[in-house]
Scaffold this active site. Sequence first.
Site, PDB file in Angstrom:
ATOM      1  N   LYS A  92       0.937  -1.261  -0.052  1.00  0.00           N
ATOM      2  CA  LYS A  92      -0.089   0.084   0.080  1.00  0.00           C
ATOM      3  C   LYS A  92       0.864   1.474  -0.167  1.00  0.00           C
ATOM      4  O   LYS A  92       2.173   1.037   0.280  1.00  0.00           O
ATOM      5  CB  LYS A  92      -0.884  -0.038   1.217  1.00  0.00           C
ATOM      6  CG  LYS A  92      -1.988  -1.173   1.279  1.00  0.00           C
ATOM      7  CD  LYS A  92      -2.893  -0.994   2.443  1.00  0.00           C
ATOM      8  CE  LYS A  92      -3.978  -1.983   2.448  1.00  0.00           C
ATOM      9  NZ  LYS A  92      -4.903  -2.075   3.490  1.00  0.00           N
ATOM     10  N   TYR A  96     -12.405  -1.886  -3.205  1.00  0.00           N
ATOM     11  CA  TYR A  96     -13.041  -1.767  -2.071  1.00  0.00           C
ATOM     12  C   TYR A  96     -14.762  -1.780  -2.082  1.00  0.00           C
ATOM     13  O   TYR A  96     -15.393  -1.682  -0.923  1.00  0.00           O
ATOM     14  CB  TYR A  96     -12.253  -0.965  -0.947  1.00  0.00           C
ATOM     15  CG  TYR A  96     -11.022  -1.415  -0.665  1.00  0.00           C
ATOM     16  CD1 TYR A  96     -10.861  -2.449   0.131  1.00  0.00           C
ATOM     17  CD2 TYR A  96      -9.988  -0.727  -0.999  1.00  0.00           C
ATOM     18  CE1 TYR A  96      -9.530  -2.870   0.752  1.00  0.00           C
ATOM     19  CE2 TYR A  96      -8.661  -1.162  -0.674  1.00  0.00           C
ATOM     20  CZ  TYR A  96      -8.389  -2.204   0.216  1.00  0.00           C
ATOM     21  OH  TYR A  96      -7.231  -2.528   0.658  1.00  0.00           O
ATOM     22  N   ASN A 104      -1.981   0.278   6.984  1.00  0.00           N
ATOM     23  CA  ASN A 104      -1.365  -1.108   7.526  1.00  0.00           C
ATOM     24  C   ASN A 104      -0.552  -1.888   6.404  1.00  0.00           C
ATOM     25  O   ASN A 104      -0.390  -2.922   6.457  1.00  0.00           O
ATOM     26  CB  ASN A 104      -2.481  -2.114   8.044  1.00  0.00           C
ATOM     27  CG  ASN A 104      -3.374  -2.259   7.070  1.00  0.00           C
ATOM     28  OD1 ASN A 104      -3.382  -2.010   6.003  1.00  0.00           O
ATOM     29  ND2 ASN A 104      -4.623  -2.808   7.368  1.00  0.00           N
ATOM     30  N   HIS A 157      -2.077  -5.147   1.542  1.00  0.00           N
ATOM     31  CA  HIS A 157      -3.489  -5.996   1.326  1.00  0.00           C
ATOM     32  C   HIS A 157      -3.316  -7.662   1.340  1.00  0.00           C
ATOM     33  O   HIS A 157      -2.042  -7.940   0.695  1.00  0.00           O
ATOM     34  CB  HIS A 157      -4.020  -5.429   0.420  1.00  0.00           C
ATOM     35  CG  HIS A 157      -5.344  -6.332  -0.202  1.00  0.00           C
ATOM     36  ND1 HIS A 157      -6.687  -6.171   0.586  1.00  0.00           N
ATOM     37  CD2 HIS A 157      -5.556  -7.229  -1.132  1.00  0.00           C
ATOM     38  CE1 HIS A 157      -7.447  -6.863  -0.038  1.00  0.00           C
ATOM     39  NE2 HIS A 157      -6.676  -7.586  -0.910  1.00  0.00           N
ATOM     40  N   GLU A 214      -9.640 -10.683  -7.410  1.00  0.00           N
ATOM     41  CA  GLU A 214      -8.807  -9.708  -7.066  1.00  0.00           C
ATOM     42  C   GLU A 214      -7.674  -9.542  -8.176  1.00  0.00           C
ATOM     43  O   GLU A 214      -7.277  -8.484  -8.665  1.00  0.00           O
ATOM     44  CB  GLU A 214      -8.433  -9.317  -5.639  1.00  0.00           C
ATOM     45  CG  GLU A 214      -9.599  -9.190  -4.721  1.00  0.00           C
ATOM     46  CD  GLU A 214      -9.301  -9.082  -3.241  1.00  0.00           C
ATOM     47  OE1 GLU A 214     -10.328  -8.776  -2.376  1.00  0.00           O
ATOM     48  OE2 GLU A 214      -8.019  -9.345  -3.133  1.00  0.00           O
TER      49      GLU A 214
HETATM   50  P1  ADP Z   1      -8.022  -6.461   5.829  1.00  0.00           P
HETATM   51  O1  ADP Z   1      -7.305  -5.670   4.968  1.00  0.00           O
HETATM   52  O2  ADP Z   1      -7.360  -7.194   6.938  1.00  0.00           O
HETATM   53  O3  ADP Z   1      -8.902  -7.747   5.092  1.00  0.00           O
HETATM   54  P2  ADP Z   1     -10.525  -5.242   5.922  1.00  0.00           P
HETATM   55  O4  ADP Z   1     -11.211  -6.096   4.628  1.00  0.00           O
HETATM   56  O5  ADP Z   1     -11.669  -5.493   7.199  1.00  0.00           O
HETATM   57  O6  ADP Z   1      -9.220  -5.646   6.481  1.00  0.00           O
HETATM   58  O7  ADP Z   1     -10.447  -3.758   5.767  1.00  0.00           O
HETATM   59  C1  ADP Z   1     -10.019  -3.230   4.664  1.00  0.00           C
HETATM   60  C2  ADP Z   1      -9.013  -2.271   4.729  1.00  0.00           C
HETATM   61  O8  ADP Z   1      -9.605  -1.121   5.189  1.00  0.00           O
HETATM   62  C3  ADP Z   1      -7.866  -2.416   6.016  1.00  0.00           C
HETATM   63  O9  ADP Z   1      -6.759  -3.294   5.437  1.00  0.00           O
HETATM   64  C4  ADP Z   1      -7.707  -1.161   6.326  1.00  0.00           C
HETATM   65  O10 ADP Z   1      -6.641  -0.484   5.557  1.00  0.00           O
HETATM   66  C5  ADP Z   1      -8.813  -0.336   6.308  1.00  0.00           C
HETATM   67  N1  ADP Z   1      -9.834  -0.309   7.278  1.00  0.00           N
HETATM   68  C6  ADP Z   1     -10.395  -1.401   7.991  1.00  0.00           C
HETATM   69  N2  ADP Z   1     -11.000  -1.058   9.110  1.00  0.00           N
HETATM   70  C7  ADP Z   1     -10.713   0.237   9.421  1.00  0.00           C
HETATM   71  C8  ADP Z   1     -11.084   1.565  10.331  1.00  0.00           C
HETATM   72  N3  ADP Z   1     -11.827   0.851  11.260  1.00  0.00           N
HETATM   73  N4  ADP Z   1     -10.636   2.554  10.240  1.00  0.00           N
HETATM   74  C9  ADP Z   1      -9.936   2.838   9.044  1.00  0.00           C
HETATM   75  N5  ADP Z   1      -9.664   1.817   7.905  1.00  0.00           N
HETATM   76  C10 ADP Z   1      -9.863   0.731   8.244  1.00  0.00           C
HETATM   77 MG    MG Z   2     -10.216  -7.732   3.838  1.00  0.00          MG
END
Ligand code: ADP
Ligand code: MG
Length: 133
Positions: free
Chosen positions: A10, A50, A113, A116, A127
């Site tokens: 990212k 997304y 974070n 992905h 994807e």
């Molecule tokens: P993952 O990437 O671990 O699969 P999710 O699919 O739940 O997590 O969420 C997609 C992305 O959205 C996350 O990697 C993160 O960058 C962002 N995200 C998720 N929850 C939050 C939140 N509460 N606040 C801000 N960004 C978030």
């Molecule tokens: Mg996810």
Amino acid sequence: MNEVTLAIIKPDAYKNGVSGKIIDRIISEEFIINEMKQIHLSKKMAEGFYEIHRERPFFDELTSFMSSGKSIVLSLERENAVSKWRDVIGATNPAEAVAGTIRGQFGTNTGNNAVHGSDSPENGKLESKYFFS
Ligand code: ADP
Ligand code: MG
């Protein structure tokens, strides 16, 4: 049976100059890199990727962040690629990610974070098609 998963380095990790370290880790975990490209996502492309999170309160923050700079997108293959990659990257919130995971090492917070990972073999394929049709 080999599976496919989509990884994204990212914009935060890209800007922090840790793309090479993350790619080294991908190789050392014995993923095959089937496709890889550097891309600056448009807001529209981030929103499409997304789509499943459109109704979430963080959707705008997430898609603005994902379109804020360059990323590296990789389609990865290996045995149990989806769960293996999720193990290697760690929990969504870097503060909760196990030491030695990529998010634990390079993530800043839940939004920023570092990487992905797809959440199912089906989504791994979908994807990958989204970026490498
Ligand atoms: P993952 O990437 O671990 O699969 P999710 O699919 O739940 O997590 O969420 C997609 C992305 O959205 C996350 O990697 C993160 O960058 C962002 N995200 C998720 N929850 C939050 C939140 N509460 N606040 C801000 N960004 C978030
Ligand atoms: Mg996810």
